[in-house]
Design a protein around this motif. Sequence first.
Motif, PDB file in Angstrom:
ATOM      1  N   THR A   5       0.778  -1.023  -0.055  1.00  0.00           N
ATOM      2  CA  THR A   5       0.060   0.081  -0.179  1.00  0.00           C
ATOM      3  C   THR A   5       0.860   1.119  -0.159  1.00  0.00           C
ATOM      4  N   ILE A   6       0.564   2.275  -0.785  1.00  0.00           N
ATOM      5  CA  ILE A   6       1.177   3.330  -0.839  1.00  0.00           C
ATOM      6  C   ILE A   6       0.497   4.527  -0.119  1.00  0.00           C
ATOM      7  N   HIS A   7       1.383   5.104   1.031  1.00  0.00           N
ATOM      8  CA  HIS A   7       0.769   6.239   1.771  1.00  0.00           C
ATOM      9  C   HIS A   7       1.400   7.272   1.297  1.00  0.00           C
ATOM     10  N   ILE A   8       0.482   8.615   1.459  1.00  0.00           N
ATOM     11  CA  ILE A   8       1.022   9.656   1.144  1.00  0.00           C
ATOM     12  C   ILE A   8       1.600  10.555   2.477  1.00  0.00           C
ATOM     13  N   PRO A  80      -6.357   8.002   9.724  1.00  0.00           N
ATOM     14  CA  PRO A  80      -5.365   7.263   8.584  1.00  0.00           C
ATOM     15  C   PRO A  80      -4.133   6.584   9.117  1.00  0.00           C
ATOM     16  N   VAL A  81      -3.433   5.980   8.182  1.00  0.00           N
ATOM     17  CA  VAL A  81      -2.368   5.288   8.541  1.00  0.00           C
ATOM     18  C   VAL A  81      -1.087   6.435   8.946  1.00  0.00           C
ATOM     19  N   THR A 257      10.348   5.833  -4.555  1.00  0.00           N
ATOM     20  CA  THR A 257       9.792   5.948  -2.938  1.00  0.00           C
ATOM     21  C   THR A 257       8.468   4.958  -3.089  1.00  0.00           C
ATOM     22  N   LYS A 258       8.072   4.772  -3.935  1.00  0.00           N
ATOM     23  CA  LYS A 258       6.853   3.596  -4.032  1.00  0.00           C
ATOM     24  C   LYS A 258       7.448   2.044  -3.313  1.00  0.00           C
ATOM     25  N   ASN A 259       8.806   2.027  -3.661  1.00  0.00           N
ATOM     26  CA  ASN A 259       9.093   0.681  -3.268  1.00  0.00           C
ATOM     27  C   ASN A 259       9.265   0.741  -1.687  1.00  0.00           C
TER      28      ASN A 259
END
Length: 266
Positions: A5-8, A80-81, A257-259
């Motif tokens: 999951t990609i967080h912002i 949120p996370v 960064t998505k990794n």
Amino acid sequence: MNTKTIHIRKSVYDLSEKEISNLRKAFRRLYKNRVYQEKAGILIKDGHYMRNDMLFLPWARAYFADFEKALQDAVPNAKPVITLPYWDYTSERAREEGIPPLLADPYYETRKKSRKGAEKVKKRPNPFYRAEYEIPLHTFRNDTPNNELLNSALALANKAMKADDFVTFGTEIYLTDVASHVYLGGSSANTNCTAYDPIFWFTHCQLDRFWDQWQKQPKRKDLGKSSMPDAVLNANLKPFSKAEDDKTLKTKDVLNTKNLGYMYAD
């Protein structure tokens, strides 16, 4: 590190009250179980923080992702996370106002209504203001930071963004980071304790964002990989490892960064 999951990651100026509350809770829990001191100490033991050290940026990216994961583990059910916010100290708002109250005020207020409807106001220590370095020492900053130094940081950042290759960018953006440390003074001016000041994580998240912005310039379709020496690209980023196979992270693993499970809001 969770890569499914990609967080912002957001600016400290854009956090909701719930996000701030969860982040405060996570910091307090890390202080209580001493994980915070353990994570801060990694910079002294394994860190890359010299201007001519080409692992300065990739190692830092792995470091901040590791700390972000610790925050998430501290409050696992947060909605949120929890993500690590950034403070862009080169922004117009920062240059005009200085350190935001969220990070600068020694205390913050909570409000709660009693059954009879009366509002109770309580002051609580701000977990982003200071932390223990070594008992009984705690972190501190300049009493009156000189905001003119942030104008210098902006000029240095703009110069770095014009760099054509990774090595030049790294050595130039390093000076921007140094300017932030000089601006904050106190504990931040000393490598042996800089990571203990809570503001370190917010300013250095911005350091990572600078790199991300440089990588995403149209002329860098490979995120700057082609201008990176092979020895750097394949270097181990100890003591950090990949969640899926527990193998030590390499620079090539953190270029995107998505990794690592996150991206920036802008």
